[in-house]
Design an enzyme around this catalytic site. Structure first.
Site, PDB file in Angstrom:
ATOM      1  N   ARG A   1       4.823 -42.415 -40.761  1.00 59.12           N
ATOM      2  CA  ARG A   1       3.907 -41.557 -41.602  1.00 59.12           C
ATOM      3  C   ARG A   1       3.956 -40.170 -41.147  1.00 59.12           C
ATOM      4  NH1 ARG A   1      -1.090 -39.687 -40.017  1.00 59.12           N
ATOM      5  NH2 ARG A   1      -0.691 -40.764 -38.168  1.00 59.12           N
TER       6      ARG A   1
ATOM      7  N   ARG B   1       7.603 -38.264 -34.924  1.00 62.12           N
ATOM      8  CA  ARG B   1       6.800 -38.963 -33.805  1.00 62.12           C
ATOM      9  C   ARG B   1       7.580 -40.117 -33.321  1.00 62.12           C
ATOM     10  NH1 ARG B   1       0.786 -39.292 -36.093  1.00 62.12           N
ATOM     11  NH2 ARG B   1       0.192 -37.009 -35.936  1.00 62.12           N
TER      12      ARG B   1
ATOM     13  N   GLU C   1       2.432 -29.550 -37.899  1.00 62.89           N
ATOM     14  CA  GLU C   1       2.619 -30.815 -37.030  1.00 62.89           C
ATOM     15  C   GLU C   1       4.007 -31.331 -37.333  1.00 62.89           C
ATOM     16  OE1 GLU C   1      -0.838 -33.748 -36.644  1.00 62.89           O
ATOM     17  OE2 GLU C   1      -1.939 -32.120 -37.685  1.00 62.89           O
TER      18      GLU C   1
ATOM     19  N   HIS D   1      -0.753 -45.783 -32.454  1.00 60.20           N
ATOM     20  CA  HIS D   1      -1.716 -44.794 -32.972  1.00 60.20           C
ATOM     21  C   HIS D   1      -2.244 -45.027 -34.486  1.00 60.20           C
ATOM     22  CE1 HIS D   1      -3.285 -40.776 -33.884  1.00 60.20           C
ATOM     23  NE2 HIS D   1      -2.600 -40.563 -34.778  1.00 60.20           N
TER      24      HIS D   1
ATOM     25  N   HIS E   1       2.007 -42.430 -31.204  1.00 57.50           N
ATOM     26  CA  HIS E   1       1.778 -40.823 -31.029  1.00 57.50           C
ATOM     27  C   HIS E   1       2.486 -40.536 -29.603  1.00 57.50           C
ATOM     28  CE1 HIS E   1       0.120 -36.981 -30.813  1.00 57.50           C
ATOM     29  NE2 HIS E   1      -0.425 -36.984 -32.058  1.00 57.50           N
TER      30      HIS E   1
END
Ligand code: SIN
Length: 530
Positions: free
Chosen positions: A385, A289, A129, A350, A243
């Protein structure tokens, strides 16, 4: 930030006399709360309080997986480095070390309960990811959160020392001279006070405060607001992670399209059918992100607002239907088929980094009040994060909270109880839909001082003009939502810089100099500014 205490009323005294008693009350039935409950000494009488069905909780909705450095050539140091890099220089390093080095114990905990994550004959299948320098994400197809939540819930339901109090809404946390001593909830339309020696807030985040969120509307940070009113320090409220790839269903619901899709090769396309991410970031579609979300908004702006597309067609129907079975089915219900269609997407709120400030064992500044999971601010995420660090965070810090309570269970008396709540402040805020739109516009992916100020003024005016409504869940929900929105907007205004998921066009650069001071105040000297 720290709140003023609330007030006592005669209503509270009636509640106190009618109370029930537990050793530990855990508010929130997500991964953090349930892990903590299962690891508490079985002699402790525990209650898990939750307001919504399991399927509404953010753990259940998590798709991607859990980041753990267990791959054959992975190292904890690399997981640390990725977390710090994505956190943009303000992670609390000690917390990052705890998170990453206790990852394999967290995984073992789930395996000991019976979990069997996606694997082949060589071992666990690890996906990639954004922000990770390698494949590191342990998963169960594309519904890892649902898989884990159902497993934990089945164990909690079987535990004889744990009561599940469902459809039970946290109103406030009670304190006495020695700290926290229980909480007030609404249960079956009535206010009830539950005494307890310890309370753990594991209520999740506040992304539901935004009009466009991958979380349920009910994710509005009730636990954070209640802890704040009880005197807990909260931190990092301005850091709201968006997100990039959220899809809007025919019914208007926002549905996450997991980042693992991009990890497995899906691409972002503009309206001309061209990839564009490499012009914004060297990691392309797998940039952090915040970078991807901002690039998408910029690119959409260049094409007159037409949506950005997610293209996974080259991965093939068979693979997509198997590996991404939940996403595939949801899109198919909306007449999109990933093997043939480019899927329109846009960012959505998100994950919220801010919350109740804790030490590395989940302790807050209020004695006997703990917090863990998304409701807590451990400093582990810094300004952004790293993907799939949140399920990990839930277990690692849930375990730590349980260990700390087991070791330090207070031999407690209940003194004269102060319900720290400000129930009298609860006003008629006309629901939260106007608030959600305000936050979306003023405190979204891109922010500006003027917009933040205007939104803050609006929130404050709405609070002032409120009247006292009947005691019902919606009023409490609205009260918490407005309180948290105020804190979020204040924090976003104070941070006159851009960092991670907090981006201000009036202060587009990082301001390390002021930041160093802030970080040292916030988290102590162990934090290293990079
Ligand atoms: C995702 O599956 O893209 C979400 C994972 C996360 O938020 O960590």
């Amino acid at each position: 930030m720290r709140s003023e205490r609330g007030y006592l009323t005669s209503k509270h005294n009636e509640l106190i006399s009618a109370s029930k008693e537990y050793d530990v009350i855990i508010v929130g039935a997500g991964i953090a709360g349930m892990s903590a409950a299962l690891l508490l000494d079985f002699r402790l009488k525990v209650a898990i309080v939750s307001k919504e069905p399991l399927a509404e909780c953010s753990t259940y909705k998590a798709q991607g997986g859990m980041a753990v450095a267990v791959g054959p050539d992975d190292k904890i140091e690399e997981h640390i480095a990725d977390t710090l890099r994505v956190g943009q220089g303000i992670c609390r390093e000690e917390a990052v070390k705890v998170l990453t080095s206790e990852g394999s114990e967290a995984l073992d905990f789930l395996i000991s309960l019976g979990a069997s994550f996606s694997h082949n004959e060589k071992g666990l299948l690890l996906t990639r990811e954004a922000g990770h320098s390698r494949n590191r994400v342990v998963h169960y197809y594309d519904y890892t959160g649902k898989y884990i939540a159902e497993l934990l819930a089945s164990k909690v339901n079987a535990a004889t020392n744990i009561d599940r109090l469902e459809s039970c809404y946290l109103v406030d946390i009670a304190t006495d001279q020695e700290g926290c001593c229980g909480c007030v909830v609404v249960l079956a339309g009535k206010l009830v006070y539950y005494r307890s020696a310890v309370v753990v807030v594991a209520t999740g985040g506040y992304s539901g405060l935004y009009a466009r969120s991958t979380n349920a509307i009910s994710s509005n940070g009730d636990g954070v607001a209640a802890a704040y009113r009880a005197g807990a320090v909260i931190a990092d409220m301005e850091f709201v992670q968006f997100h990039p790839t959220a899809f809007t269903t025919k019914s208007g619901r926002v549905f996450l399209l997991t980042e693992a899709l991009r990890g497995e090769g899906a691409m972002l396309l503009n309206a001309a059918g061209q990839r564009f991410m490499s012009t914004y970031h060297s990691a392309g579609e797998l940039a952090p992100r915040d970078e991807v979300s901002r690039a998408m908004l910029q690119e959409a702006g260049k094409q007159g607002g037409k949506p950005i597309g997610l293209d996974a067609r080259h991965l093939g129907k068979e693979y997509l239907m198997d590996r991404f079975r939940q996403v595939y089915a949801e899109l198919a219900q909306n007449n999109y088929f990933m093997e043939q269609d480019i899927i329109p997407i846009a960012p959505a709120a998100h994950y919220t980094i801010g919350g109740i400030k804790t030490d590395l064992w989940g302790k807050t500044n209020v004695a006997c009040l703990y917090a863990c999971g998304e409701a807590a601010a451990t400093g582990v995420h810094g300004a952004n994060r790293l993907a799939s660090n949140s399920l990990l965070e839930g277990i690692v810090f849930g375990r730590r909270v349980a260990a700390s309570i087991n070791d330090n269970f207070p031999a407690k008396r209940i003194n004269s109880v102060q319900l720290a709540c400000s129930m009298e402040d609860i006003g008629n805020y006309n629901g939260v839909s106007a608030l959600r739109t305000k936050l979306e516009l003023a405190a979204g992916v891109v922010r500006q001082g003027k917009g933040l100020e205007a939104a803050l003024q609006w929130v404050r005016d709405s609070k002032k003009s409120s009247v006292i409504p009947p005691d019902d869940m919606q009023s409490y929900h609205a009260c918490n939502a407005y309180q948290l929105a105020e804190l979020l907007l204040e924090a976003a205004l104070l941070r006159r810089e851009s960092r991670g998921c907090h981006y201000r066009i009036d202060f587009p650069e990082k301001n390390d100099q002021d930041f160093q001071k802030h970080i040292l105040q916030q988290w102590g000297r162990e934090t290293v500014i990079q």
